[in-house]
Design a protein around this motif. Structure first.
Motif, PDB file in Angstrom:
ATOM      1  N   TYR A 137       0.846  -1.188   0.000  1.00  0.00           N
ATOM      2  CA  TYR A 137       0.000   0.000   0.000  1.00  0.00           C
ATOM      3  C   TYR A 137       0.886   1.244   0.000  1.00  0.00           C
ATOM      4  O   TYR A 137       1.904   1.303   0.707  1.00  0.00           O
ATOM      5  CB  TYR A 137      -0.907   0.019   1.231  1.00  0.00           C
ATOM      6  CG  TYR A 137      -1.902  -1.116   1.238  1.00  0.00           C
ATOM      7  CD1 TYR A 137      -3.116  -0.992   0.568  1.00  0.00           C
ATOM      8  CD2 TYR A 137      -1.624  -2.314   1.897  1.00  0.00           C
ATOM      9  CE1 TYR A 137      -4.032  -2.037   0.559  1.00  0.00           C
ATOM     10  CE2 TYR A 137      -2.530  -3.357   1.889  1.00  0.00           C
ATOM     11  CZ  TYR A 137      -3.732  -3.212   1.220  1.00  0.00           C
ATOM     12  OH  TYR A 137      -4.635  -4.258   1.204  1.00  0.00           O
ATOM     13  N   LEU A 139       0.606   5.469   0.331  1.00  0.00           N
ATOM     14  CA  LEU A 139      -0.203   6.634   0.688  1.00  0.00           C
ATOM     15  C   LEU A 139       0.620   7.886   0.411  1.00  0.00           C
ATOM     16  O   LEU A 139       1.740   8.024   0.926  1.00  0.00           O
ATOM     17  CB  LEU A 139      -0.600   6.590   2.168  1.00  0.00           C
ATOM     18  CG  LEU A 139      -1.472   5.414   2.621  1.00  0.00           C
ATOM     19  CD1 LEU A 139      -1.621   5.424   4.141  1.00  0.00           C
ATOM     20  CD2 LEU A 139      -2.842   5.476   1.953  1.00  0.00           C
ATOM     21  N   LEU A 156      -4.423   6.787  -2.299  1.00  0.00           N
ATOM     22  CA  LEU A 156      -4.053   5.396  -2.049  1.00  0.00           C
ATOM     23  C   LEU A 156      -3.738   4.692  -3.361  1.00  0.00           C
ATOM     24  O   LEU A 156      -4.488   4.802  -4.337  1.00  0.00           O
ATOM     25  CB  LEU A 156      -5.208   4.680  -1.337  1.00  0.00           C
ATOM     26  CG  LEU A 156      -5.151   3.159  -1.234  1.00  0.00           C
ATOM     27  CD1 LEU A 156      -3.983   2.712  -0.374  1.00  0.00           C
ATOM     28  CD2 LEU A 156      -6.471   2.616  -0.679  1.00  0.00           C
ATOM     29  N   THR A 158      -2.050   0.694  -4.750  1.00  0.00           N
ATOM     30  CA  THR A 158      -1.700  -0.665  -4.328  1.00  0.00           C
ATOM     31  C   THR A 158      -0.886  -1.358  -5.416  1.00  0.00           C
ATOM     32  O   THR A 158      -0.963  -1.018  -6.606  1.00  0.00           O
ATOM     33  CB  THR A 158      -2.950  -1.505  -4.027  1.00  0.00           C
ATOM     34  OG1 THR A 158      -3.800  -1.519  -5.187  1.00  0.00           O
ATOM     35  CG2 THR A 158      -3.712  -0.941  -2.845  1.00  0.00           C
ATOM     36  N   SER A 170      -6.526   3.939  -6.245  1.00  0.00           N
ATOM     37  CA  SER A 170      -7.843   3.591  -5.726  1.00  0.00           C
ATOM     38  C   SER A 170      -8.938   4.305  -6.503  1.00  0.00           C
ATOM     39  O   SER A 170      -8.792   5.459  -6.902  1.00  0.00           O
ATOM     40  CB  SER A 170      -7.936   3.961  -4.243  1.00  0.00           C
ATOM     41  OG  SER A 170      -9.257   3.848  -3.779  1.00  0.00           O
ATOM     42  N   ILE A 175      -8.731   9.367  -0.732  1.00  0.00           N
ATOM     43  CA  ILE A 175      -9.383   8.644   0.364  1.00  0.00           C
ATOM     44  C   ILE A 175      -9.592   9.555   1.573  1.00  0.00           C
ATOM     45  O   ILE A 175     -10.435   9.283   2.422  1.00  0.00           O
ATOM     46  CB  ILE A 175      -8.584   7.392   0.761  1.00  0.00           C
ATOM     47  CG1 ILE A 175      -7.132   7.759   1.097  1.00  0.00           C
ATOM     48  CG2 ILE A 175      -8.648   6.351  -0.334  1.00  0.00           C
ATOM     49  CD1 ILE A 175      -6.359   6.613   1.721  1.00  0.00           C
ATOM     50  N   ARG A 196      -0.533   6.197  11.087  1.00  0.00           N
ATOM     51  CA  ARG A 196      -0.212   7.316  10.195  1.00  0.00           C
ATOM     52  C   ARG A 196      -0.243   8.610  11.001  1.00  0.00           C
ATOM     53  O   ARG A 196      -1.183   8.855  11.753  1.00  0.00           O
ATOM     54  CB  ARG A 196      -1.210   7.405   9.040  1.00  0.00           C
ATOM     55  CG  ARG A 196      -0.834   8.472   7.989  1.00  0.00           C
ATOM     56  CD  ARG A 196      -1.899   8.607   6.928  1.00  0.00           C
ATOM     57  NE  ARG A 196      -3.072   9.323   7.411  1.00  0.00           N
ATOM     58  CZ  ARG A 196      -3.252  10.657   7.288  1.00  0.00           C
ATOM     59  NH1 ARG A 196      -2.344  11.419   6.709  1.00  0.00           N
ATOM     60  NH2 ARG A 196      -4.352  11.209   7.746  1.00  0.00           N
ATOM     61  N   ILE A 215      -4.401   2.890  11.833  1.00  0.00           N
ATOM     62  CA  ILE A 215      -5.064   2.392  10.630  1.00  0.00           C
ATOM     63  C   ILE A 215      -5.884   1.158  11.001  1.00  0.00           C
ATOM     64  O   ILE A 215      -5.337   0.130  11.394  1.00  0.00           O
ATOM     65  CB  ILE A 215      -4.037   2.074   9.532  1.00  0.00           C
ATOM     66  CG1 ILE A 215      -3.297   3.357   9.126  1.00  0.00           C
ATOM     67  CG2 ILE A 215      -4.715   1.438   8.321  1.00  0.00           C
ATOM     68  CD1 ILE A 215      -2.202   3.148   8.106  1.00  0.00           C
ATOM     69  N   ILE A 218      -7.708  -1.382   5.605  1.00  0.00           N
ATOM     70  CA  ILE A 218      -7.282  -0.854   4.308  1.00  0.00           C
ATOM     71  C   ILE A 218      -7.390  -1.964   3.277  1.00  0.00           C
ATOM     72  O   ILE A 218      -7.089  -3.128   3.546  1.00  0.00           O
ATOM     73  CB  ILE A 218      -5.834  -0.306   4.387  1.00  0.00           C
ATOM     74  CG1 ILE A 218      -5.448   0.410   3.083  1.00  0.00           C
ATOM     75  CG2 ILE A 218      -4.832  -1.396   4.741  1.00  0.00           C
ATOM     76  CD1 ILE A 218      -4.146   1.201   3.192  1.00  0.00           C
ATOM     77  N   TYR A 223     -10.268   2.872   3.016  1.00  0.00           N
ATOM     78  CA  TYR A 223      -9.280   3.202   4.040  1.00  0.00           C
ATOM     79  C   TYR A 223     -10.015   3.761   5.247  1.00  0.00           C
ATOM     80  O   TYR A 223     -10.886   4.624   5.122  1.00  0.00           O
ATOM     81  CB  TYR A 223      -8.290   4.237   3.514  1.00  0.00           C
ATOM     82  CG  TYR A 223      -7.271   4.697   4.535  1.00  0.00           C
ATOM     83  CD1 TYR A 223      -6.135   3.941   4.806  1.00  0.00           C
ATOM     84  CD2 TYR A 223      -7.441   5.898   5.235  1.00  0.00           C
ATOM     85  CE1 TYR A 223      -5.200   4.355   5.736  1.00  0.00           C
ATOM     86  CE2 TYR A 223      -6.513   6.320   6.173  1.00  0.00           C
ATOM     87  CZ  TYR A 223      -5.392   5.542   6.420  1.00  0.00           C
ATOM     88  OH  TYR A 223      -4.463   5.949   7.350  1.00  0.00           O
ATOM     89  N   GLU A 225      -9.160   5.031   9.384  1.00  0.00           N
ATOM     90  CA  GLU A 225      -8.233   5.259  10.480  1.00  0.00           C
ATOM     91  C   GLU A 225      -8.968   5.923  11.632  1.00  0.00           C
ATOM     92  O   GLU A 225     -10.042   6.519  11.447  1.00  0.00           O
ATOM     93  CB  GLU A 225      -7.047   6.126  10.032  1.00  0.00           C
ATOM     94  CG  GLU A 225      -7.421   7.540   9.641  1.00  0.00           C
ATOM     95  CD  GLU A 225      -6.230   8.383   9.198  1.00  0.00           C
ATOM     96  OE1 GLU A 225      -5.211   7.815   8.766  1.00  0.00           O
ATOM     97  OE2 GLU A 225      -6.330   9.626   9.269  1.00  0.00           O
TER      98      GLU A 225
END
Length: 262
Positions: A137, A139, A156, A158, A170, A175, A196, A215, A218, A223, A225
């Motif tokens: 992942y 960010l 985000l 991946t 994403s 996000i 984070r 977090i 995810i 996402y 948090e």
């Protein structure tokens, strides 16, 4: 110190690393290898109007500048360092050239080589990556309009592999879209949970305080948090701001701005 974890940080024990002449240090990241704790920092020069990445060795209550770890013809900051299969990588902020770049350490801590551009043609800063359940992942603070505004949008991406040019964005980017929540200010792993750090700004002041966010979940397109604590600039006299935090198994590192600019 964190309300919902077992992390205990005594800010009264902080040791201040002095700024270089005609410049300042910021964005500290700490990593341990071969029994050495090395702190990588943005090392900004007012004369050159850009920064390189410098390395400091921490030991007990002492520190020593080791030297320059990475320098390019363009500005570098936010030296996010991490281990993968006993190798050490860095993703410094390279927004000036509109790329997210990966560097690999060839001789710890001062010899690095450019490994790959992960994402091209992107107005992004302050990137973090981590692996969870066999997926990587990423960010990053992206300015969708290419107007050099990086406080609001957290995006985000991946990938199945770290060293890849095929990072998938994403469908729900950004996000996070919030100027008081979006900007990365660090990242760490503690007791098998990822945290984070985000910067909090005040009117007419960039980087007033930090918030720590656990977090919770995810995946490729979602996402979540939860805020667990906030660090305000009250741990030393004369402070007016702090905007970055990181930790490993032995040290916590934080930057700060004081009225004397030390």
């Amino acid at each position: 110190f964190l309300n919902e974890t077992n992390i205990k940080i005594d800010f009264k024990k902080l040791i201040t690393i002095q700024n270089p002449q005609n410049g300042f240090l910021a964005d500290p990241f700490i990593i341990k290898k071969n029994e050495r704790n090395i702190c990588f920092v943005e090392d900004y020069s007012f004369e050159k109007r850009k920064a390189k990445i410098s390395a400091y060795e921490l030991s007990g209550n002492n520190y020593k500048k080791i030297g320059t770890a990475l320098e390019e013809s363009f500005h570098l900051s936010f030296p996010f360092v991490f281990k993968q299969n006993e190798e050490i990588f860095m993703i410094p902020e390279t927004g000036e050239i509109n790329e997210i770049r990966l560097y690999k350490c060839t001789n710890f801590p001062l010899e690095w080589k450019f490994e790959k551009t992960l994402i091209k043609n992107i107005d992004a800063v302050d990137t973090i990556v981590f692996k969870k359940e066999n997926k990587w992942y990423l960010l990053s603070n992206v300015c969708s309009s290419f107007m050099n505004e990086h406080d609001s949008e957290l995006h985000l991406y991946t990938s199945e592999n770290l060293i890849s040019e095929n990072w998938i964005k994403s469908e729900n980017n950004p996000i996070i879209f919030d100027s008081e929540k979006g900007r990365n200010g660090g990242f760490f792993n503690f007791e098998n949970s990822f945290y984070r750090v985000n910067q909090v700004h005040k009117k007419n002041q960039y980087g007033y305080s930090l918030k720590i966010n656990k977090i919770l979940s995810i995946n490729e397109n979602a996402y979540l948090e939860e805020e667990v604590d906030e660090f305000k600039p009250i741990f030393l006299n004369s402070l007016i701001g702090t905007h970055h935090f990181h930790m490993n198994e032995e040290f916590s590192v934080i930057d700060h701005l004081s009225i004397s600019n030390n």
